[in-house]
Design a protein around this motif. Structure first.
Motif, mmCIF file in Angstrom:
data_model
loop_
_atom_site.group_PDB
_atom_site.id
_atom_site.type_symbol
_atom_site.label_atom_id
_atom_site.label_comp_id
_atom_site.label_asym_id
_atom_site.label_seq_id
_atom_site.Cartn_x
_atom_site.Cartn_y
_atom_site.Cartn_z
ATOM 1 N N ALA A 279 0.892 -1.229 0.217
ATOM 2 C CA ALA A 279 -0.097 -0.044 0.029
ATOM 3 C C ALA A 279 1.043 1.336 -0.027
ATOM 4 O O ALA A 279 0.477 2.036 -0.815
ATOM 5 N N ALA A 280 1.860 1.215 0.751
ATOM 6 C CA ALA A 280 2.904 2.522 0.777
ATOM 7 C C ALA A 280 3.640 2.734 -0.572
ATOM 8 O O ALA A 280 3.710 3.596 -0.838
ATOM 9 N N ASP A 281 3.802 1.581 -1.242
ATOM 10 C CA ASP A 281 4.386 1.644 -2.554
ATOM 11 C C ASP A 281 3.321 2.483 -3.394
ATOM 12 O O ASP A 281 4.258 2.921 -4.432
ATOM 13 N N ALA A 282 2.163 2.149 -3.479
ATOM 14 C CA ALA A 282 1.207 3.031 -4.106
ATOM 15 C C ALA A 282 1.584 4.459 -4.137
ATOM 16 O O ALA A 282 1.635 5.185 -5.185
ATOM 17 N N LEU A 283 1.892 4.869 -3.004
ATOM 18 C CA LEU A 283 2.250 6.426 -2.627
ATOM 19 C C LEU A 283 3.768 6.780 -3.352
ATOM 20 O O LEU A 283 3.852 7.744 -3.931
ATOM 21 N N ILE A 284 4.668 5.849 -3.004
ATOM 22 C CA ILE A 284 6.199 6.166 -3.141
ATOM 23 C C ILE A 284 6.251 5.987 -4.796
ATOM 24 O O ILE A 284 7.050 6.812 -5.316
ATOM 25 N N SER A 285 5.912 4.816 -5.258
ATOM 26 C CA SER A 285 5.944 4.653 -6.531
ATOM 27 C C SER A 285 5.202 4.036 -7.569
ATOM 28 O O SER A 285 5.233 3.672 -8.624
ATOM 29 N N GLY A 286 3.970 3.992 -6.808
ATOM 30 C CA GLY A 286 2.785 3.162 -7.747
ATOM 31 C C GLY A 286 1.922 4.371 -8.256
ATOM 32 O O GLY A 286 2.107 5.641 -8.468
ATOM 33 N N PRO A 287 0.573 4.126 -8.172
ATOM 34 C CA PRO A 287 -0.610 4.700 -9.054
ATOM 35 C C PRO A 287 -0.847 6.042 -8.277
ATOM 36 O O PRO A 287 -1.344 6.815 -8.903
ATOM 37 N N ILE A 290 2.239 10.552 -7.789
ATOM 38 C CA ILE A 290 2.003 11.694 -8.429
ATOM 39 C C ILE A 290 1.255 12.585 -7.304
ATOM 40 O O ILE A 290 1.657 13.617 -6.967
ATOM 41 N N ASN A 291 0.280 12.187 -6.956
ATOM 42 C CA ASN A 291 -0.538 12.732 -5.928
ATOM 43 C C ASN A 291 0.281 12.838 -4.573
ATOM 44 O O ASN A 291 0.258 14.113 -4.285
ATOM 45 N N PHE A 292 1.126 11.866 -4.345
ATOM 46 C CA PHE A 292 1.948 11.826 -3.096
ATOM 47 C C PHE A 292 2.828 13.052 -3.263
ATOM 48 O O PHE A 292 3.058 13.928 -2.432
ATOM 49 N N TRP A 293 3.926 12.687 -4.081
ATOM 50 C CA TRP A 293 5.360 13.634 -4.353
ATOM 51 C C TRP A 293 4.747 14.889 -4.880
ATOM 52 O O TRP A 293 5.311 15.934 -4.196
ATOM 53 N N VAL A 294 3.704 15.235 -5.944
ATOM 54 C CA VAL A 294 3.717 16.425 -6.371
ATOM 55 C C VAL A 294 2.474 17.304 -5.442
ATOM 56 O O VAL A 294 2.680 18.383 -4.839
ATOM 57 N N LEU A 295 1.599 16.443 -5.150
ATOM 58 C CA LEU A 295 0.123 17.347 -4.380
ATOM 59 C C LEU A 295 0.479 17.314 -2.852
ATOM 60 O O LEU A 295 0.605 18.446 -2.252
ATOM 61 N N GLU A 296 0.974 16.178 -2.475
ATOM 62 C CA GLU A 296 0.968 15.882 -1.018
ATOM 63 C C GLU A 296 2.170 16.796 -0.591
ATOM 64 O O GLU A 296 2.289 17.546 0.622
ATOM 65 N N CYS A 298 5.246 18.218 -2.292
ATOM 66 C CA CYS A 298 5.622 19.375 -3.021
ATOM 67 C C CYS A 298 4.395 20.643 -2.484
ATOM 68 O O CYS A 298 4.949 21.670 -2.082
ATOM 69 N N ILE A 299 3.342 20.395 -3.160
ATOM 70 C CA ILE A 299 2.454 21.562 -3.030
ATOM 71 C C ILE A 299 1.885 21.718 -1.782
ATOM 72 O O ILE A 299 1.512 22.770 -0.996
ATOM 73 N N GLY A 300 1.557 20.564 -0.534
ATOM 74 C CA GLY A 300 1.175 20.738 0.514
ATOM 75 C C GLY A 300 2.112 20.858 1.640
ATOM 76 O O GLY A 300 1.551 21.282 2.630
ATOM 77 N N LEU A 301 3.389 20.551 1.415
ATOM 78 C CA LEU A 301 4.324 20.682 2.646
ATOM 79 C C LEU A 301 5.644 21.546 2.347
ATOM 80 O O LEU A 301 5.782 22.635 2.734
ATOM 81 N N ILE A 302 6.266 21.453 1.300
ATOM 82 C CA ILE A 302 7.473 22.064 0.824
ATOM 83 C C ILE A 302 7.299 23.561 0.430
ATOM 84 O O ILE A 302 7.749 24.590 1.138
ATOM 85 N N ILE A 303 6.253 23.701 -0.434
ATOM 86 C CA ILE A 303 6.020 24.929 -0.940
ATOM 87 C C ILE A 303 5.479 25.942 0.004
ATOM 88 O O ILE A 303 6.013 26.887 0.404
ATOM 89 N N PRO A 304 4.506 25.530 0.824
ATOM 90 C CA PRO A 304 3.915 26.335 1.819
ATOM 91 C C PRO A 304 5.388 26.664 2.824
ATOM 92 O O PRO A 304 5.245 27.809 3.434
ATOM 93 N N TYR A 335 -7.424 11.816 0.621
ATOM 94 C CA TYR A 335 -7.577 10.846 -0.469
ATOM 95 C C TYR A 335 -6.794 9.693 -0.826
ATOM 96 O O TYR A 335 -7.265 8.282 -0.912
ATOM 97 N N ASP A 336 -5.389 10.081 -0.588
ATOM 98 C CA ASP A 336 -4.538 9.112 -0.639
ATOM 99 C C ASP A 336 -4.539 7.920 0.570
ATOM 100 O O ASP A 336 -4.358 6.905 0.172
#
Lengths: 397, 255
Positions: A279-287, A290-296, A298-304, A335-336
């Motif tokens: 299940a964790a793989d889904a976030l790290i490298s699976g379906p 993009i949600n995790f790395w880009v939205l959660e 980058c956009i949700g943690l780093i840029i803020p 969602y993730d």
């Protein structure tokens, strides 16, 4: 209470400066979004929930559940900050706590609107939640406590508006307690399912509470910023300090949440059940990568974090934008979390199943989400219009 | 002992070990991992309240230790299953299981592996495990699903089901589905209403199986075949997803 006294109260609380054609257009727009969006959910009762939502036997929960969780969590955060300011004082956020109580009520309404069209038979819930309660069920406690919380907060808000400070204070405390417990039970809904290793464990309820503090602070910053933006007015010093205070809380909890997310994911890779790791793989490298790395992340943690540093907690536009991005990130994070907990087949290895089930929310699910955003935006604008003066007054106790 | 020295020792193998010693070792290992030998069904999973307090070494549970007057369970002789799905069809007919939206009460799972260049097919019948610690029952907000006090079967009270689907999320066995006709969650109930209530002794799936894969019966009743199979010495019995702690009442053997 007579109509006259009601009008007198509203005359005291309403903000006539917002009676502009632009505001009216925006309010009507969000009302239409609410009606059209939630109509998508109402269609479920006509054509069948199983027909218009893309949930399956294997993945019974989808974006509606995650959105419900998102609004409920945000409501808890707003309510807690408001109650802390009311009860303990000492924080500058007390200045804007009335607005936070209102928005907490509105956010939970957004949550209820979403879950109301997600549950297949809510009419049965109204009856059997009362006459056949299961005290061992997290769902039962969550629903009951959120119901209790919203009741307390409505009385609290009525107390604020009518000048009954003591009543407001007491109900505010009860409301916040109910919200915290409800939030904890919401985390518990997921955390107590051993069948889903990605959710199961003691961390999740605390994680949800951390998210509540994060979303609450981010929403406090954003909504206060917007309240002055729509009036095209500069914040007073005390409101500026209040929002700055919320910004500080947001920064601190953002760091805590990032740490919690990091260790939560690491824990799946050092052992434990294979289902959790997959299940964790889904976030790290699976379906969901993009949600995790880009939205959660980058956009949700780093840029803020970058925006907060650049703003030095002084530039309100930048801070509010950071708050907005945090809320976007948290929306995607819920969602993730919901999807990853279910998208690994429980009988992986049999029936030639894929490693991760595919789930794409249906048009109607997106419609309901838009409707819930409509509820919150409409509620925000109506609040500013009808209770605007109350929001900028000092507290009532 | 120094591990490096130990590594230098020559492996004696297991051929020289007496049979008794090997069996003892196996028993110990399997007891520890929850898989039992010698028919000690209680050590495995199923009956949380039932334990043999009289004699820990005795394999047969003491009378009165089962929580239900009748304690129904099923044992799958998995290696006998050929995947004909007559059980699935019989279940659909008997219990009026709808045909779409992933509705099924029992299913046959298939696994194809390659061993020494040749394809090997394996079939596994699955259904609700009627757990003794059922996660679905615990999570239901309105007690729409509960353990039948007479039989231990997990049953539905459809009129109370709000359709929150938490039971579906909680089930480790994917045994629950949304029944569009009842507009409620549905599941296998060992044919409690469609066959057992009429005095029949078997579920529809068990009765339909030509290979007698599914043996259904009262785990308490010493005269039943399920009792005999569960208490056959040296047979390896397993359950699905024991890690969830659900204490299932559906067992698997190769016999």
């Amino acid at each position: 209470m007579t109509n006259n006294s009601l009008s007198a109260i509203f005359a005291e609380t309403a903000d006539p400066r917002l009676a502009t054609p632009g505001m009216n257009r925006a309010t009507i727009f969000f009302l239409i979004v609410t009606i059209v969006g939630l109509s998508c959910g109402v269609l479920a009762f006509i054509f069948g929930h199983h027909t218009i939502y893309n949930n399956t036997r294997e993945m019974p929960w989808g974006m509606l559940i995650s959105t419900y969780a998102f609004w409920a969590i945000t409501s808890t955060g707003l309510c807690m900050y408001a109650a802390m300011s009311h009860v303990f004082g000492g924080t500058r956020m007390g200045m804007v706590s009335n607005r936070m109580v209102w928005m907490s009520i509105i956010c939970i309404m957004g949550a209820f609107a979403t879950i109301g069209v997600e549950i297949a038979s809510p009419h049965r819930m109204l009856l059997y939640n009362i006459i056949s309660p299961n005290p061992l069920s997290n769902i039962w406690w969550m629903g009951t406590l959120y119901g209790l919380a919203v009741g307390c907060m409505i009385i609290e808000f009525a107390g604020i508006v009518t000048g009954l400070g003591k009543l407001a204070l007491v109900m505010g405390v009860f409301g916040a307690l109910a919200e915290v417990l409800a939030n904890s039970c919401l985390g518990g809904v997921f955390a107590t399912l051993p069948a889903r290793p990605y959710w199961y464990g003691a961390q999740l309820p605390i994680y949800f509470l951390t998210s509540a503090f994060l979303c609450g602070a981010a929403a406090a910053v954003l909504f206060n910023y917007l309240a002055y933006k729509i009036r095209d007015e500069k914040m007073s010093t005390s409101v500026h300090l209040a929002v700055k205070s919320a910004g500080k809380a947001m920064t601190l909890v953002l760091i805590l949440y990032t740490v919690a997310t990091f260790w939560r994911l690491v824990s799946f890779y050092v052992g434990g059940p294979e289902l959790g790791r997959t299940a964790a793989d889904a976030l790290i490298s699976g379906p969901l990568a993009i949600n995790f790395w880009v939205l959660e992340v980058c956009i949700g943690l780093i840029i803020p974090i970058i925006l907060i540093i650049l703003s030095r907690l002084e530039n309100m536009s930048m801070l509010a934008f950071a708050g907005f991005l945090i809320l976007v990130g948290q929306f995607v994070a819920r969602y993730d979390l919901v999807v990853a907990g279910q998208n690994v087949p429980q009988n992986l290895g049999w029936d030639n199943l894929p490693t991760h089930f595919s789930y794409v929310p249906s048009f109607f699910e997106f419609g309901v989400i838009a409707g819930s955003i409509g509820v919150v935006a409409f509620g925000f604008l109506m609040g500013e219009r009808v209770f605007g003066k109350t929001f900028t007054q000092k507290e009532h106790h | 002992m120094n591990i490096e020295e130990l590594e230098k020792e020559k492996n004696e193998g297991i051929d020289s070990l007496p049979l008794q010693e090997r069996r003892k070792f196996l028993k110990m290992g399997l007891s520890v991992t929850g898989v039992f030998l010698g028919g000690s069904v209680l050590s495995l999973t199923s009956i949380s309240h039932a334990s043999n307090q009289k004699n820990a070494d005795m394999d047969i549970p003491a009378e009165g230790q089962y929580p239900y007057p009748k304690h129904y369970g099923m044992i799958m002789r998995q290696n006998r299953c050929v995947g004909c799905e007559l059980c699935v069809e019989a279940c659909k007919q008997t219990n009026h299981v709808p045909n779409d939206h992933g509705a099924w009460r029992t299913a046959i799972q298939e696994k194809i592996t390659t061993e020494n260049g040749s394809e090997k097919r394996e079939f596994r019948p699955v259904l609700c495990n009627q757990c003794n610690r059922p996660p679905c029952v615990r999570v239901c907000p309105t007690k729409a699903t509960y353990k039948d006090p007479e039989t231990g079967i997990v049953v539905m009270d459809y009129k109370k089901c709000i359709g929150c689907k938490t039971c579906m999320a909680a089930c480790p066995y994917n045994a629950r589905y949304f029944n569009e006709e009842k507009y409620a969650i549905d599941k296998c109930n060992f044919c409690i209403d469609t066959r057992l209530a009429e005095g029949k002794k078997e579920t529809a799936c068990a009765a339909a199986c030509p290979a007698r894969v599914r043996i259904f019966g009262d785990l308490k009743d010493k005269s039943t075949e399920i009792y005999r199979l569960l208490h056959t010495p040296d047979s390896k019995i397993w359950v699905l997803r024991p890690d969830t702690g659900a204490l299932p009442n559906v067992f698997y053997i190769n016999a």
